[in-house]
Write a protein that holds these residues in place. Structure first.
Motif, short mmCIF file in Angstrom:
data_model
loop_
_atom_site.label_atom_id
_atom_site.label_comp_id
_atom_site.label_asym_id
_atom_site.label_seq_id
_atom_site.Cartn_x
_atom_site.Cartn_y
_atom_site.Cartn_z
N UNK A 1 -31.04 0.77 -19.50
CA UNK A 1 -30.01 0.27 -20.22
C UNK A 1 -29.11 1.04 -20.77
N UNK A 2 -29.63 2.29 -21.17
CA UNK A 2 -28.70 3.33 -22.10
C UNK A 2 -27.33 3.54 -21.01
N UNK A 3 -26.24 3.59 -21.83
CA UNK A 3 -25.22 4.14 -21.25
C UNK A 3 -24.96 3.19 -20.00
N UNK A 4 -25.09 1.67 -20.09
CA UNK A 4 -24.94 0.81 -19.12
C UNK A 4 -25.90 0.83 -18.01
N UNK A 5 -26.71 2.03 -18.19
CA UNK A 5 -27.62 2.28 -16.70
C UNK A 5 -26.90 3.20 -16.14
N UNK B 1 -37.50 9.04 -25.02
CA UNK B 1 -38.76 9.43 -24.37
C UNK B 1 -38.85 8.89 -23.25
N UNK B 2 -37.88 8.13 -22.39
CA UNK B 2 -37.92 7.36 -20.99
C UNK B 2 -37.64 8.50 -19.99
N UNK B 3 -36.95 9.51 -20.64
CA UNK B 3 -36.36 10.51 -19.80
C UNK B 3 -36.97 11.87 -19.68
N UNK B 4 -38.12 12.05 -19.00
CA UNK B 4 -38.94 13.14 -18.67
C UNK B 4 -38.79 13.95 -17.61
N UNK B 5 -39.29 15.34 -17.90
CA UNK B 5 -39.55 16.19 -16.71
C UNK B 5 -40.31 15.73 -15.65
N UNK B 6 -39.93 15.69 -14.64
CA UNK B 6 -40.68 15.24 -13.51
C UNK B 6 -41.97 15.96 -13.22
#
Length: 462
Positions: free
Chosen positions: A81-85, A286-291
């Protein structure tokens, strides 16, 4: 006039002033070029503006981290959703030509090229010391070479501009062959290497050196598989003793040890100074994480592993890799972005030597083990561990991922070694269509040029 504004800021220059740090992003003037270039000081101010363009959010300030890292497998974006995805779409290979990241990067890089071309066109008309004149030319040509190297890796064939193009002639712009672009990049870097000093001190620290030009030239040769030429220039960098691995890998990224002996070239920032700082790289939600596949690839005792772990900046609810952690001032950070460092040079040279012929007792093992030893992996690898060219090649690829994550190399490494499709499937469990190895040209550019013969969209995106 809208048709040409992406390439040409028309008849104005916006260059940077020079204060305590040479890189100052605050514009001091909007001046017609013919009225500006009068003195050597004007030329220095102009080249400072070329450096400043690299630091903008459209390049290393923000967008490149999305285009060059989010595309790969070192972190996972779970936020549609952020930045229109749009960042999520790039991470998941569902992006389209209307994604504003493409437009922003395209305009930002061509603005940088415009600045360099304007300076190069005007500087010979200035009465000034020849050595300083050639140094400034070398700086501008290095930056232009870096711009085109990034463009060709992101989009393939793009318009090649080495002069200031006016709106009348801009109608003839076309997508030039990749080979022609690489030829120009090589010429620019050869000139830069021949005319730049070995080092700077004080407030000049951070300007391009001949070692940085040779290091980037070696990378450009590597991407074209010109191994013998790459070996020569990279060995010059190694033999110069100007650059070295720092004893502790964490110190490379210390904000109190910026532009240290391991850095060949970095985009400079200054924390607490408006328009010279930047937002936290790779920190969002926190939905962007190091893989997890990156973290599992490290041995437990690898000193690089903590640098890739997710942490929270002071006073910030987001998370980010520790590598670029900084104590914020007014919510922003001041890390420099490392474009090229000595560890990369050693790994490139190890790869190049191996590609020319496996040698169980050669320098390729020496350079590879230098990286591993500094990382705390105390057992040197030998021919027993890597008995042939293929196994050595895979170890170099592994070390590049572990050494250089989040430094805008991983995606390009996967593409240039023809491993992108297989690695993305293995690590992200996502099918990567082969046409997405290049990005689509921004839809705005396609609409403006409106010529499918000279300015076609990349295949798969029509």
């Amino acid at each position: 006039m809208r048709k040409y504004k992406l390439y040409l800021p028309l008849l104005v220059l916006i260059f940077a002033s020079c204060k305590k740090e040479f890189l100052d992003l605050n514009p001091i003037s909007t001046i017609a070029p013919g009225q500006f270039f009068k003195t050597a000081g004007d030329a220095v101010t102009a080249v400072n503006g070329c450096y400043a363009s690299l630091a903008q959010s459209s390049q290393y300030g923000a967008t490149f981290e999305v285009l060059m890292e989010a595309r790969a497998d070192n972190f996972t974006d779970q936020d549609p959703s952020s930045n229109a995805g749009q960042n999520y779409q790039i991470n998941r290979y569902s992006d389209n030509p209307g994604n504003t990241n493409f437009y922003n990067a395209w305009v930002g890089v061509y603005n940088s090229i415009f600045r360099c071309n304007t300076l190069l066109a005007a500087i010979d008309g200035i009465s000034m010391d020849d050595a300083l004149k050639n140094r400034i030319k070398g700086e501008a040509r290095f930056i232009r070479a870096l711009d085109y190297f990034n463009l060709v890796r992101l989009w393939g064939a793009v318009p090649l501009l080495t002069t200031v193009t006016d709106p009348v002639n801009a109608v003839n712009l076309k997508r030039d062959d990749v080979a022609a672009i690489y030829k120009q990049v090589e010429e620019d870097l050869v000139f830069a290497a021949a005319n730049l000093p070995a080092a700077y001190t004080g407030t000049e620290l951070g300007r391009v050196t001949n070692g940085a030009a040779k290091g980037l030239l070696g990378k450009v040769y590597l991407y074209q598989k010109k191994y013998a030429a790459a070996q020569t220039v990279l060995q010059d960098v190694i033999n110069s003793k100007v650059f070295m691995l720092l004893p502790k890998v964490a110190d490379v990224f210390s904000t109190t040890n910026k532009y240290n002996a391991e850095i060949l070239f970095a985009v400079r920032y200054a924390k607490g100074i408006a328009n010279q700082d930047h937002g936290f790289w790779y920190a969002n939600s926190q939905t962007i994480t190091v893989d997890t596949t990156l973290m599992k690839a490290y041995d437990d005792g690898d000193l690089r592993k903590p640098l890739s772990e997710s942490v929270k900046p002071t006073g910030n609810a987001n998370i980010m890799p520790r590598k670029f952690l900084d104590d914020p001032v007014n919510g922003n950070a001041g890390n420099d972005f490392p474009v090229l460092r000595f560890a990369d040079v050693l790994l490139m040279q190890a790869e190049i030597l191996n590609e020319q012929g496996y040698n169980p007792t050669g320098d390729a093992f020496t350079y590879l083990n230098m990286i591993r030893t500094r990382a705390g992996l105390t057992k040197p690898l030998t021919a027993t561990d890597l008995p042939e060219q293929g196994s050595f090649r895979l170890e170099v690829y592994k070390q590049r991922r572990l050494e250089l994550p989040f430094e805008c190399d991983r995606w390009f490494d996967l593409v240039r070694t023809n491993r992108a499709v297989s690695e993305i499937l293995a690590n992200k469990k996502v099918t990567l269509p082969a046409f997405r190895l290049l990005y689509p040209l921004p839809q705005q550019e396609i609409d403006i040029m409106n010529n499918k013969v000279t300015f076609p969209q990349n295949p798969g995106y029509d």
